[in-house]
Scaffold this active site. Structure first.
Site, short mmCIF file in Angstrom:
data_model
loop_
_atom_site.label_atom_id
_atom_site.label_comp_id
_atom_site.label_asym_id
_atom_site.label_seq_id
_atom_site.Cartn_x
_atom_site.Cartn_y
_atom_site.Cartn_z
N ILE A 162 0.86 -1.19 0.00
CA ILE A 162 0.00 0.00 0.00
C ILE A 162 0.89 1.23 0.00
CG2 ILE A 162 -1.85 1.23 1.19
CD1 ILE A 162 -2.54 -1.36 2.63
N ILE A 192 2.15 5.12 0.21
CA ILE A 192 1.86 6.40 0.85
C ILE A 192 1.67 7.46 -0.23
CG2 ILE A 192 3.22 5.80 2.89
CD1 ILE A 192 5.36 7.81 1.72
N ILE A 215 3.99 -1.37 3.66
CA ILE A 215 3.85 0.05 3.35
C ILE A 215 4.83 0.37 2.23
CG2 ILE A 215 3.84 2.40 4.21
CD1 ILE A 215 1.76 0.60 5.53
N LYS A 216 4.32 0.86 1.13
CA LYS A 216 5.16 1.13 -0.03
C LYS A 216 5.61 2.59 0.00
CE LYS A 216 5.10 0.34 -5.03
NZ LYS A 216 4.18 0.14 -6.19
N ILE A 217 6.93 2.78 0.06
CA ILE A 217 7.51 4.10 0.26
C ILE A 217 8.57 4.38 -0.81
CG2 ILE A 217 8.80 5.55 1.88
CD1 ILE A 217 7.77 3.72 4.14
#
Length: 297
Positions: free
Chosen positions: A94, A96, A130-132
């Site tokens: 997912i 940000i 969490i995709k950053i």
């Protein structure tokens, strides 16, 4: 056995899409998402019926979009994830909002917000990454998030210095963008493929646990040359092509020999900023669509 089935069996295949119908049909191991992919799913009306129900239940006075407070965008994002996750075996990434890619504190806050909403709506957080974007702030935030039990997927990887930091920090998975490197750096052998091979060798030679997920392919040959990676995330357009390939057609990849590491410093900053700008542009389009829907209810 065709190549696609081989990748399924070895849990290497991830779909670079948020298309619910496609994901239900193929039942991929993992999913990578970003604002561009979610926007495409909205525009092709994948979620029409589900979103009608969502907006019926959530037509309240709530912030449309926010970095800190829970917003309607956040709820839609988690709603989509909740509908996708029953059809995957491993993890979903997912992303940000791109606008906070250079803000360490906001990345931490937003990541915690995503995990909070996943917990609230009964989504198994062990399936969440969490995709950053791989900015300095993003990579440092990934280190902090890991310390508090939140795993990440660092995306927009173009530079060995990004890679080294991620490996040292124990980031769960990194996503080098093969095609975008190849687009910007010409060499006799595919520069994007060569970069991923080099960092894979570096990782193995130094016994790092971080996984490498090759992404952003421009042609089928790039995929065929990177099947040794821990994971490949592939757009839907390549599935029919993969089905035509038999494993007997593949050459064995010799990746044990050490190769000089590529340094892409002078290119990577531009590539990262371009990638962030694209995601931010599509995020804004997505928010405009939500706003239009709400105003016409």
């Amino acid at each position: 056995m065709n190549l696609l089935n081989y990748l399924y069996i070895n849990k290497k295949i991830s779909i670079d899409s948020a298309d619910l119908n496609l994901i239900k049909k193929y039942k991929f191991n993992s999913i990578t998402s970003n604002p561009t992919l979610i926007l495409k799913s909205f525009l092709n009306k994948t979620y029409n019926l589900l979103l009608n129900l969502f907006f019926y239940k959530n037509n309240k006075k709530i912030l449309l979009d926010s970095d800190i407070q829970i917003s309607l965008y956040d709820k839609i994002l988690i709603f989509i994830v909740g509908n996708l996750i029953p059809f995957i075996n491993d993890k979903i990434s997912i992303e940000i909002p791109a606008r906070i890619s250079f803000n360490y504190n906001l990345i931490i806050i937003y990541s915690k917000k995503i995990i909070f909403l996943c917990n609230k709506y009964g989504i198994n957080i062990k399936k969440i990454l969490i995709k950053i974007p791989g900015t300095d702030s993003g990579i440092k935030a990934a280190k902090k998030l890991k310390e508090i039990g939140i795993e990440t997927n660092i995306t927009l990887i173009f530079d060995i210095n990004q890679v080294k930091k991620c490996l040292d920090y124990g980031v769960y998975i990194i996503s080098p963008f093969v095609g975008r490197i190849s687009d910007s750096i010409f060499c006799k052998y595919d520069s994007g493929v060569n970069f991923v091979k080099n960092i894979f060798i570096y990782k193995n030679n130094n016994n790092y646990k971080t996984k490498i997920m090759a992404a952003s392919f421009r042609n089928i040959n790039q995929i065929l040359n990177l099947t040794f990676c821990d994971c490949l995330t592939i757009s839907p357009i390549y599935f029919s092509k993969l089905l035509k390939f038999n494993l007997k057609l593949l050459f064995t990849n010799n990746i044990k020999k050490s190769i000089k590491i590529n340094f892409l410093n002078k290119h990577s900053s531009k590539l990262i900023i371009n990638g962030i700008n694209i995601f931010d542009k599509d995020h804004k389009k997505f928010i405009n669509i939500i706003s239009t829907i709400i105003n016409n209810l």
